[in-house]
Design a protein around this motif. Structure first.
Motif: not given
Lengths: 196, 196, 196, 196
Positions: B149, B152-153, B156, B186, B189-190, B193-194, B196
């Motif tokens: 995907n 979508l990523l 996002s 931030l 942090t992103l 998360l991204f 992962c």
DNA sequence: AATGAATGAGCTTTCATTCAT
DNA sequence: AATGAATGAAAGCTCATTCAT
């Protein structure tokens, strides 16, 4: 025994009611006009009063806009509070609720970005906005209560959702429905990432 | 033997140079004024020419704004292209590069949101903007080439970074440096998360 | 017993009075400036108000111009009606009255030709003008009631008188008085022709 | 033997040729744009030169307009001269020729009224226009050579025809063809009156 | 002789805001 | 408390005209 409400209180309530009427009128206008084309006369007409009368309730246009925004902020904060307290999947529900709300209440979303960017506000109004933002962020923070960096995650998620709105709100060549669907999928993507 | 540059070329170059001068002036104004309060006269004065002269180079105000934005977009696309092609950690570097760029070039970021929200543009200009956005998103998509995907990523992440900018750009009571630091965190942090 | 004039009536009257003041000011300007060089500021200044205020009474410049013209048209139609109903020689008196009126009210005559030629009017305004022209032509038609081709004669006479005005209005090297005298003689010539 | 034309003459001729080119371009523009919306750039572009260059041939816009008009005036004067000299019914033919010409050359008719009304011309230009008008009127005067009041009749007819043009040029709701037909009938009406 | 860049004045219109009533 | 008339500043844009090249 006399009612606890003094004459002063009554006056105050009446004033608040009138403000609400004006703000409601403003919202109706925001919904049909690009935000920065809304005039005081538009609002006055919609509210059934004269333009000058608005200045009895709001010191100037920006103050009215800010208060209109704050009312919506209160609403969404309330919604999130409730959801977070009761939902089985608060993260997911928060994401969708937030996106849906902004999608449905286009004016609020546009006001929000307006204030974040362009506005030339008095310190007083800025304080009010900040306070609302803080309270909104508080809700997001609850979602990550168990994490050590809860606040950072909250800020990231809040920012990301705002970004989704602003970035794909006018996704070129897509219908409203398609936009909505796309945002939904982005919301889901974010959900998966943030639930790691 | 003929000179490589024809008279036509020279003229063209001069015109482009002049456009650049005007755009640079515009940017300087964008940096100090709420975006939708910038007037043609402001820009003209800053550029040291008359307001009317601008219309020799740009058909109208919106066209100037769009071109100013596109210039920045080109720059950032170029930067990302290079980074993604060479970096050992393209995701991380993209995030930081993007945030840094927008932070340094506040006007671009404000223009971007302006166009995403308020603008009342001609179809012609809208096309130009969309094309730039598409190309920008293409860069982000490369970052997730191995995912099913990817798009979508990419969307996002792009949206999230925009959101970080818009949301914390005016973080109340913080210095520019502090804002920057917060965004950095931030961004990190992103990144986590991204990735992962 | 209630007063015959309601509050509404009063307001309406006041608004009409104000419109009249503005139109009068406009006429004074029309008399000294080429018609299409008259600006809203000119008129406002002459009327002793701000330019913006005019827009309370007229939706835009063209609307003001048209109303100014219609006022004159009404007047002249009224005059002709009366004359035709009472005069012993309606044809002669109509010719002289018409020429005299336009001569004295130079602006009306110039407005008329302006609308006949240059104007870029909204359909709404065009309708109003046409209706006025029709009513004016109706008066002329009465003059030839006994003829089989009354309408053609009416149109011809009306056109001829307009032509006399436009053609000799600025008769070179002649004083105002001389111009008037010349028109008189042309009027007489036309009278003799049209009374055949 | 050398050609009689001196170098000076040649230069003069070239200049006149160039003027003609510009005027022709102007006419083409006049035919497609309301007269008072024609810009120097329009004309320059149509003539294939720069706007500035026009000022080498005409001192200013009004001068160009006047010369353009005079060219048309010469043409019509020539036509009338020929007709009056040869026609079996000069009055009738003059009327129709004049109306037809103005009908076909809308720009001239509009220029004529422009100069008769609005223009703010230099004395020099006014003289030129007056001279043309005089010569045109001379033609009309010939038509009534046998009358004692020839000049008055000439003026009346000329004025009447102008009036027909200006008054019914934009006859509301009529097609171009219908307008033409109506003017024809008015022309006939005038013919009958003036041939009494 | 011609260009075309530049000027600068000027125009209509809009609007938040004020204030007498 | 409310009206609505009025202001005045401002904005985008156009164009005849000038002038260095």
């Amino acid at each position: 025994m006399k009612n606890a409400k003094s004459f002063q209180d009554l006056k105050y309530t009446e004033k608040e009611n009138k403000k609400k009427i004006i703000i409601d009128a403003a919202e109706r206008i925001f919904a049909i006009k690009p935000f920065n084309q809304v005039t005081m006369r538009d609002i006055a007409k919609e509210a059934g009063i004269s333009a000058g009368a608005i200045y009895r309730y709001f010191s100037d246009q920006q103050a009215l806009f800010v208060e209109a925004f704050l009312l919506g902020a209160e609403e969404i904060i309330g919604m999130l509070e409730k959801i977070i307290a009761t939902s089985k999947n608060p993260l997911k529900d928060t994401i969708y609720t937030f996106l849906n709300y902004l999608n449905k209440h286009d004016p609020y979303f546009r006001m929000m970005t307006h204030f974040m960017l362009d506005a030339n506000l008095s310190p007083d109004l800025i304080d009010k906005l900040n306070e609302a933002e803080r309270r909104l962020l508080d809700q997001f923070t609850k979602l990550f209560a168990s994490h050590s960096n809860a606040r950072l995650l909250a800020h990231s998620l809040f920012a990301s959702l705002n970004g989704v709105m602003i970035t794909f709100h006018n996704y070129p060549g897509r219908s409203k429905k398609e936009v909505r669907y796309h945002m939904h999928r982005l919301g889901e993507t974010l959900y998966q990432l943030f639930s790691c």
